[in-house]
Design a protein around this motif. Structure first.
Motif, mmCIF file in Angstrom:
data_model
loop_
_atom_site.group_PDB
_atom_site.id
_atom_site.type_symbol
_atom_site.label_atom_id
_atom_site.label_comp_id
_atom_site.label_asym_id
_atom_site.label_seq_id
_atom_site.Cartn_x
_atom_site.Cartn_y
_atom_site.Cartn_z
ATOM 1 N N GLU A 138 -39.894 59.585 -70.895
ATOM 2 C CA GLU A 138 -39.698 58.309 -70.434
ATOM 3 C C GLU A 138 -41.081 57.983 -69.743
ATOM 4 O O GLU A 138 -41.605 58.722 -69.031
ATOM 5 N N TRP A 151 -38.710 55.201 -73.942
ATOM 6 C CA TRP A 151 -38.356 56.738 -73.683
ATOM 7 C C TRP A 151 -38.221 57.296 -75.368
ATOM 8 O O TRP A 151 -37.795 56.390 -76.236
ATOM 9 N N ARG A 197 -36.750 65.048 -73.656
ATOM 10 C CA ARG A 197 -36.563 63.618 -73.199
ATOM 11 C C ARG A 197 -37.881 63.124 -72.353
ATOM 12 O O ARG A 197 -38.371 63.742 -71.312
#
Length: 219
Positions: free
Chosen positions: A70, A211, A68
């Motif tokens: 962002e 993101w 992930r």
């Protein structure tokens, strides 16, 4: 010594088990403690439960968040690199806005050559597309505000990778946005996808808070 399964047990501080404990239930109630299982947790039956529902069983596929990213500063790309991969990937992304109009584009494994093709349509309209491109485009027109989408990618090792996306963009309060669906392919037959790049296509930068998340389906 054996742990009495009929009794309640609680511990404070750090504890290590040097043999395999056999218990019917392990319940963690702390909201601040952390646990590390360096060699994973092996289930011979049942499942891990979250909010009352099984999230993986010993005999079925499991979906694992691989990475992930962002943005803490505006950037033209969001890059997500996976430690492992699989034959099936799910990609989620959200862009709250950008410095100018943009099209959400995807590239894989740092490949910037003309190895991609795509086809897009919006609101059931005619499809447009191109081949031998340096990216996969997910919309036919360029959003100027927010966009969010989910993509599924088939990720075999020795054949091309097929991607299908559903993207919604330009949503504002009480006003409906635009929905786009796209298909695309990455013509690579020697490697699986391990790096996903969400690219604006040029100097346009995605806003802070944009993101990108990649999940693998272990099948």
């Amino acid at each position: 010594s054996a742990i009495d399964q009929a009794a309640a047990h609680s511990w404070s501080g750090q504890h290590k088990f040097w043999v395999e404990p056999e218990v019917s239930t392990i319940k963690a109630t702390s909201t601040t403690a952390t646990s590390t299982f360096s060699n994973c947790v092996s289930l011979t039956g049942g499942c891990f439960s979250m909010n009352g529902g099984c999230i993986a069983t010993s005999s079925s596929s499991a979906m694992v968040q691989e990475c992930r990213t962002e943005l803490a500063t505006a950037n033209a790309s969001i890059i997500c690199t996976m430690a492992t991969t699989s034959r099936s990937l799910i990609i989620d992304f959200y862009i709250p806005g950008a410095s100018a109009a943009y099209i959400p584009r995807f590239r894989f494994n740092s490949d910037t050559a003309g190895n991609y093709s795509f086809s897009t349509a919006e609101e059931g309209g005619a499809r447009t597309g191109a081949s031998t491109q340096n990216r996969i485009e997910t919309t036919a027109t360029s959003p100027t505000t927010n966009a969010s989408g989910t993509c599924h990618v088939t990720n075999p090792l020795s054949t091309l990778k097929i991607m299908r996306c559903q993207v919604d963009f330009a949503w504002v309060t009480v006003t409906a946005g635009t929905s786009a669906d796209s298909t695309g392919a990455w013509n690579n037959t020697t490697a699986q996808i391990t790096t996903v790049e969400l690219w604006s296509g040029g100097a346009t930068t995605y806003n802070v808070g944009s993101w990108l998340v990649v999940w693998s389906v272990k099948n």
